[in-house]
Write a protein that holds these residues in place. Sequence first.
Motif: not given
Length: 264
Positions: A135-138, A142-144, A187-189
């Motif tokens: 999801m972080a890469q998405l 592609e933005g929010a 997301l990564r946190g």
Amino acid sequence: MPTVHANNIDIAYNDQGSGDIPIVLVHGFPLDKGMWEPQVKALSGEFRIITPDLRGHGESQVTQGPYTMELLADDLNGFLDALNLQQVVLGGFSMGGYAVFSFYRKYPERVNSLMLLDTRPQPDSEDGKKGREDMAQLAEREGAGPIAERLIPRLLSPNTVANRQDVVNTVNAMITNCPVEGIAGDLRGMALRGDSSDLLSKINVPTLIVVGDQDAITPPAESQSMASIISNATLVEVSGAGHISNLENPDEFNQAIHDFLHHH
Ligand code: MLT
């Protein structure tokens, strides 16, 4: 909107009402302090309600992630210092709750009482961590927009999605306004967060637990389990609400907070 400098970043916040022990409400992923509007409206006549924007959200400063829960806890600690607040009633919604667990572990003396709102103590599963990175890469690609599309049906109950366009619009606006660095940083946190389950039996302040009865992200069973372990806990299940129970059924949610604050 006022801003303070704390833990090396600028933190924007809203501060309404007055009262002996301020109530600080921490928003979730990927939202901002605007999520608390119905609570500020309903409760600031009687209580002081302070709602910060976490780093990378709303009007607060954006930094590169990951935003670990310990970092968010340190931001909150610096924020309380900057406002000269020794002790507060601390409420955290979902990811805000994960940060509140970290805060309670590091700075328990600053917590007068706790509100755990549509949240849970467990870390992500291995699959869950992979989903966070995807999801972080998405978001980075592609933005929010696609993040909002994907999350809204999970964040809100089917009935809210079908019949409450105002709530859908509010949530959509918060997500699409969230900086991409903030989304990815959260997301990564969150993927890096540890297990807070061991903390539950050590919580020795009055604790309100609120959950939407149709919460699909942090289901009621998790809240029931937290309520059975925390020694001085009150559990309220909000009817007809999914994960964002404070927006989906503000009347019941506000009543729960109101009753809790009056009894402690
Ligand atoms: C939140 O509402 O803060 C997030 O959905 C929590 C999560 O994804 O674990």
